[in-house]
Write an enzyme that holds these catalytic residues in place. Sequence first.
Site, PDB file in Angstrom:
ATOM      1  N   TYR A  16     -15.982 -60.918  37.216  1.00 59.12           N
ATOM      2  CA  TYR A  16     -16.457 -61.917  37.818  1.00 59.12           C
ATOM      3  C   TYR A  16     -15.970 -62.556  37.076  1.00 59.12           C
ATOM      4  O   TYR A  16     -15.915 -64.569  37.431  1.00 59.12           O
ATOM      5  CB  TYR A  16     -18.246 -61.444  38.438  1.00 59.12           C
ATOM      6  CG  TYR A  16     -18.149 -60.387  39.259  1.00 59.12           C
ATOM      7  CD1 TYR A  16     -17.704 -60.816  40.569  1.00 59.12           C
ATOM      8  CD2 TYR A  16     -18.624 -59.021  39.295  1.00 59.12           C
ATOM      9  CE1 TYR A  16     -18.007 -59.494  41.829  1.00 59.12           C
ATOM     10  CE2 TYR A  16     -19.006 -58.201  39.730  1.00 59.12           C
ATOM     11  CZ  TYR A  16     -18.088 -58.364  41.296  1.00 59.12           C
ATOM     12  OH  TYR A  16     -19.044 -57.509  42.261  1.00 59.12           O
ATOM     13  N   ASN A  34     -17.165 -61.515  51.545  1.00 60.41           N
ATOM     14  CA  ASN A  34     -15.265 -61.459  51.948  1.00 60.41           C
ATOM     15  C   ASN A  34     -15.136 -60.287  53.245  1.00 60.41           C
ATOM     16  O   ASN A  34     -15.996 -59.923  53.093  1.00 60.41           O
ATOM     17  CB  ASN A  34     -13.785 -60.690  50.578  1.00 60.41           C
ATOM     18  CG  ASN A  34     -13.166 -60.182  51.272  1.00 60.41           C
ATOM     19  OD1 ASN A  34     -12.622 -61.245  52.086  1.00 60.41           O
ATOM     20  ND2 ASN A  34     -13.113 -58.674  50.773  1.00 60.41           N
ATOM     21  N   CYS A  40     -11.257 -57.581  46.570  1.00 54.87           N
ATOM     22  CA  CYS A  40     -12.917 -58.186  46.106  1.00 54.87           C
ATOM     23  C   CYS A  40     -13.145 -56.565  45.352  1.00 54.87           C
ATOM     24  O   CYS A  40     -13.919 -56.193  44.826  1.00 54.87           O
ATOM     25  CB  CYS A  40     -13.731 -57.940  47.963  1.00 54.87           C
ATOM     26  SG  CYS A  40     -14.573 -56.769  48.443  1.00 54.87           S
ATOM     27  N   HIS A  41     -12.259 -55.356  45.903  1.00 57.04           N
ATOM     28  CA  HIS A  41     -13.247 -53.972  45.159  1.00 57.04           C
ATOM     29  C   HIS A  41     -12.383 -53.515  43.955  1.00 57.04           C
ATOM     30  O   HIS A  41     -13.123 -53.285  42.925  1.00 57.04           O
ATOM     31  CB  HIS A  41     -12.857 -52.510  46.097  1.00 57.04           C
ATOM     32  CG  HIS A  41     -11.219 -52.449  46.122  1.00 57.04           C
ATOM     33  ND1 HIS A  41     -10.992 -53.359  47.249  1.00 57.04           N
ATOM     34  CD2 HIS A  41     -10.378 -51.836  45.203  1.00 57.04           C
ATOM     35  CE1 HIS A  41      -9.464 -52.957  47.042  1.00 57.04           C
ATOM     36  NE2 HIS A  41      -9.065 -52.049  46.443  1.00 57.04           N
ATOM     37  N   GLU A  59      -6.442 -46.021  43.983  1.00 54.15           N
ATOM     38  CA  GLU A  59      -5.514 -46.755  43.506  1.00 54.15           C
ATOM     39  C   GLU A  59      -4.736 -47.074  41.979  1.00 54.15           C
ATOM     40  O   GLU A  59      -3.360 -47.401  41.599  1.00 54.15           O
ATOM     41  CB  GLU A  59      -5.785 -48.509  43.412  1.00 54.15           C
ATOM     42  CG  GLU A  59      -6.249 -49.026  45.308  1.00 54.15           C
ATOM     43  CD  GLU A  59      -6.639 -49.904  45.067  1.00 54.15           C
ATOM     44  OE1 GLU A  59      -6.100 -51.309  45.837  1.00 54.15           O
ATOM     45  OE2 GLU A  59      -7.094 -50.831  44.180  1.00 54.15           O
TER      46      GLU A  59
END
Length: 189
Positions: free
Chosen positions: A127, A150, A158-159, A185
Amino acid sequence: MQLTDSMIHWSPASRSPVVSSWVGQLIYGLHSTSFGDCLIAKTAIGICQLEFFDSLIATDAEQKLQATWPNAEIRYQPAATAAIAQQILHHEIADPELFRLHVHGTPFQQQVWRSLLQIPRGVTTTYQALAIAIGHPNAARAVGNAVGKNPIAYLIPCHRVVRQSGELGGYRWGQDRKQQLLNWETQIR
DNA sequence: ACCGATCCACAAA
DNA sequence: TTTGTGGATCGGT
């Protein structure tokens, strides 16, 4: 493939940060993906909402859409959103044409969401780093606020934002799901 | 005026 | 070294 800014139509910031003044047809579908059930909504311009949900909340889907898009004519047409869900299900964005976005938010939110798009898959940021990146070095918390709003999960990633401390941080659709997305991912494929 | 999907310094164990 | 807490911060409601 990676979403690029040119695929996104940024709705002009309206008076209200949460409610869009956009007028027109809005169609949506409810689908099952490997990350859970999700709601996908789109206008003629592009995808305007993509949210995961738990069964209890599903019944409210239409109401919530109407709340955000009060001037839209809302229709349930899962056939029109199935292809998008399918590609998410198979973890691949093969057809960029399907993934144009129609995003509504305040200028600050848009600024934050735009920078989310630049985080590559398999990478996380914080952040605070995000706050610095957009030129508001002390606004980490405000950034968290914006990230949390979002409207388009997964496609606007946003993850991929975690706490400076290394903790996972929050996720509007559940920390578990955030972890799942990140785990997937970081796997080579 | 109040609330966060935060961060940092610093104290106490 | 780890854990807890209090204050600073700032855009949105």
